[in-house]
Design a protein around this motif. Structure first.
Motif, short mmCIF file in Angstrom:
data_model
loop_
_atom_site.label_atom_id
_atom_site.label_comp_id
_atom_site.label_asym_id
_atom_site.label_seq_id
_atom_site.Cartn_x
_atom_site.Cartn_y
_atom_site.Cartn_z
N ALA A 80 0.82 -1.22 0.00
CA ALA A 80 0.00 0.00 0.00
C ALA A 80 0.85 1.27 0.00
O ALA A 80 1.93 1.32 0.58
CB ALA A 80 -0.93 0.00 1.20
N ARG A 81 0.32 2.27 -0.67
CA ARG A 81 0.90 3.61 -0.65
C ARG A 81 -0.24 4.61 -0.63
O ARG A 81 -1.20 4.49 -1.41
CB ARG A 81 1.78 3.85 -1.88
N ILE A 82 -0.15 5.59 0.26
CA ILE A 82 -1.19 6.61 0.35
C ILE A 82 -0.86 7.71 -0.65
O ILE A 82 0.16 8.39 -0.54
CB ILE A 82 -1.28 7.18 1.78
N THR A 83 -1.71 7.87 -1.65
CA THR A 83 -1.46 8.84 -2.72
C THR A 83 -2.04 10.21 -2.43
O THR A 83 -1.60 11.21 -2.99
CB THR A 83 -2.02 8.32 -4.04
N ALA A 111 7.40 -2.87 12.33
CA ALA A 111 8.79 -2.45 12.37
C ALA A 111 9.67 -3.52 11.74
O ALA A 111 9.24 -4.66 11.53
CB ALA A 111 9.24 -2.18 13.80
N SER A 112 10.91 -3.14 11.44
CA SER A 112 11.89 -4.05 10.83
C SER A 112 13.18 -4.02 11.65
O SER A 112 13.42 -3.07 12.41
CB SER A 112 12.19 -3.62 9.39
N PRO A 113 14.03 -5.03 11.51
CA PRO A 113 15.28 -5.05 12.28
C PRO A 113 16.13 -3.81 12.01
O PRO A 113 16.27 -3.37 10.87
CB PRO A 113 15.99 -6.32 11.76
N ARG A 114 16.67 -3.26 13.08
CA ARG A 114 17.58 -2.12 12.96
C ARG A 114 18.92 -2.60 12.37
O ARG A 114 19.46 -3.61 12.82
CB ARG A 114 17.82 -1.48 14.32
N VAL A 115 19.42 -1.88 11.39
CA VAL A 115 20.70 -2.22 10.78
C VAL A 115 21.79 -1.38 11.45
O VAL A 115 21.78 -0.15 11.37
CB VAL A 115 20.69 -1.97 9.26
N VAL A 161 8.15 3.08 8.05
CA VAL A 161 7.49 4.31 7.59
C VAL A 161 7.80 4.64 6.13
O VAL A 161 7.13 5.50 5.54
CB VAL A 161 7.89 5.51 8.48
N SER A 162 8.78 3.99 5.55
CA SER A 162 9.17 4.33 4.18
C SER A 162 8.26 3.66 3.17
O SER A 162 7.66 2.62 3.43
CB SER A 162 10.62 3.92 3.92
N GLY A 163 8.17 4.28 1.99
CA GLY A 163 7.40 3.71 0.89
C GLY A 163 5.91 3.86 1.01
O GLY A 163 5.15 3.35 0.18
N LEU A 164 5.45 4.58 2.03
CA LEU A 164 4.01 4.74 2.25
C LEU A 164 3.47 6.07 1.74
O LEU A 164 2.26 6.31 1.79
CB LEU A 164 3.69 4.60 3.75
N GLY A 177 11.72 9.05 14.50
CA GLY A 177 11.60 8.03 13.47
C GLY A 177 10.26 7.35 13.38
O GLY A 177 10.02 6.55 12.47
N ALA A 178 9.36 7.62 14.30
CA ALA A 178 8.03 7.03 14.30
C ALA A 178 6.99 8.09 13.97
O ALA A 178 7.26 9.29 14.04
CB ALA A 178 7.72 6.41 15.66
N VAL A 179 5.79 7.65 13.59
CA VAL A 179 4.71 8.58 13.30
C VAL A 179 4.16 9.13 14.62
O VAL A 179 3.81 8.36 15.52
CB VAL A 179 3.58 7.89 12.50
N GLU A 180 4.09 10.42 14.73
CA GLU A 180 3.59 11.04 15.96
C GLU A 180 2.07 10.94 16.01
O GLU A 180 1.38 11.26 15.04
CB GLU A 180 4.02 12.51 16.04
#
Length: 464
Positions: free
Chosen positions: A112-115, A150-154, A277-280, A292-295
């Motif tokens: 999904a992506r919010i346009t 969330a995804s693993p922190r690199v 949060v990326s790609g949305l 780094g998170a949505v407030e």
């Protein structure tokens, strides 16, 4: 297709929010690109606990003589252990699919992506769609909920390669059990995998940047866990980081900041997770972020009207039960109900021994200027713990000295994750030590240790 609510992400927060929204009469579309149940069910909470259960049984079998049984010679079958974890996850994922269908949730399969406000574009996923799922396309709703997890922190220099350097995903599906494993990070993920791999025979070394393992937990509990892990042969190095990592054909060499050099077969990078949060399309919409998170506010509302965020994507604590709670609160607010205040959120670590906590620690109370009365009780004085052969542990209750209300609790030992709920209820309701002292606990149970800890904060425990 138009819905009242579109939810992006079918993890614990997303699918629970979808079901609750349907119960409230809303038309719901739930978008998922890979796994029903999300990371928690497929790659985190559930499969790790299935593996830990196997290692717990191994520990008990190795000490069968203590229970009046002939000595056993058990051994873990890593292939079967890993397969069972997948079977449990698969069963629960199928259960989520059933619940969504039963409740009339439209499952939309894709990324999904919010346009634009209220508009979501779903593109085809590389993962095959479940039967009955709606196809990729354009969807709209006045309310959109982000539940992307969330995804693993690199960590710099420790970029996972899927072979020598793992995230928790590779650690759950190893091609073989390594003879030696370095784990960088000693939070819940690191400590749980240390327990798993040590039980499977690997030589495990924990490396932690903070001055102690489990740095988010109570310092006393952290110290007890360190002793328990070291007793099992797990090496611990705190106050250090990996300054350089050399990768060879089938091994690696980690150079620590204190000059120590560790040679191992594999390295697990367990430095936590980061919100997805990326790609949305959030940046283009002007969504406000915090660390780094949505407030969000207490109902999950973001800076963009009609857009909400719950669970890991909305920031810590990054726990499945927190996501579920926020999901329900969010859709209830959308349906017109008054948002309720979020209570204290318990946290559990399912290593051996288990750790569970809720509310304030002694350090946090000191930072807030809260004077405490602290009650402690060792599981060595608990009959059920002795019967189970698990006498090492501690229950700790923290009371505000001025109000007598319980403000925090920590448990380490057998079934700590099953004990913490009682203390969570007490902290949520602001129970006093006087009230809790008069609660009758069944005998013989581990829960009696909670009662004794309460008494210890008053005139004194009976069995201490």
């Amino acid at each position: 297709m138009t819905h009242d609510v579109l939810i992006i992400g079918a993890g614990p927060g997303g699918y629970v929010a979808a079901i609750r929204a349907r119960q409230l009469g809303l038309r719901v579309g739930l978008v998922e690109r890979a796994h029903l149940g999300g990371i928690c069910l497929n790659w985190g909470c559930i499969p790790t606990k299935a593996m830990l259960k196997g290692t717990d049984l191994l520990h008990q079998a190795n000490h069968a003589d203590r229970f009046g049984l002939h000595p056993l010679s058990p051994a873990i079958d890593p292939t079967r252990l890993i397969a069972r974890a997948g079977e449990v996850s698969g069963q629960l994922s199928a259960g989520v699919a059933f619940l969504l269908k039963k409740n009339g949730v439209d499952l939309i399969w894709g990324a999904a992506r919010i346009t634009a406000p209220g508009q979501v574009e779903v593109t085809q996923s590389a993962v095959a769609a479940p039967r009955g799922a709606l196809e990729a396309g354009r969807y709209s709703a006045p309310h959109i909920i982000l539940a992307t997890g969330a995804s693993p922190r690199v960590l710099p220099g420790l970029e996972p390669d899927g072979r020598l350097v793992w995230t928790y995903m590779e650690a759950l599906r190893p091609d073989r059990v390594p003879a030696s494993l370095v784990i960088v990070g000693s939070g819940a993920i690191g400590v749980e995998f240390a327990s798993i791999y040590a039980a499977m025979g690997a030589k495990v070394t924990l490396v932690e940047l903070a001055d102690r393992i489990l740095p988010a937990e109570d310092a006393e509990i952290s110290g007890l866990m360190a002793k328990a892990l070291q007793k099992r042969g797990i090496a611990i190095h705190t106050g250090v980081s990996v300054s350089r990592l050399d990768r060879a054909a089938d091994s690696l060499t980690a150079h620590l900041s204190n000059g120590m050099v560790l040679v191992a077969d594999r390295l697990l990078s367990a430095g936590g997770v980061v919100p997805n949060v990326s790609g949305l399309g959030l940046e283009a919409l002007g969504v406000v972020f915090r660390h780094g998170a949505v407030e969000t506010d207490m109902a999950g509302r973001t800076s963009l009207p009609g857009l909400y965020a719950i669970g890991d994507v909305a920031g810590p604590p990054m726990l499945a039960h927190k996501a579920e709670h926020e999901g329900i609160a969010c859709v209830e607010a959308i349906s017109g109900r008054v948002p309720h205040a979020k209570g204290p959120i318990p946290a559990c670590i399912y290593a051996s021994p288990q750790v569970a906590s809720v509310g304030l620690t002694e350090a946090a109370a000191a930072e807030r200027g809260v004077a405490l009365r602290v009650g402690r009780f060792s599981l060595r004085g608990n009959g059920k713990a002795l019967v189970m052969g698990e006498p090492d542990g501690l229950v700790k209750c923290l009371f505000d000295a001025a109000t007598d209300r319980i403000v925090g609790a920590q448990v380490i030992g057998a079934e700590a994750s099953e004990l913490i709920h009682g203390l969570t209820i007490a902290v949520s309701l602001g129970a006093t030590s006087e009230q809790l002292a008069h609660v009758v606990f069944p005998h013989p149970t581990l829960s009696e240790a909670m009662h004794e800890a309460v008494l210890a904060a008053r005139e004194g425990a009976i069995h201490a």
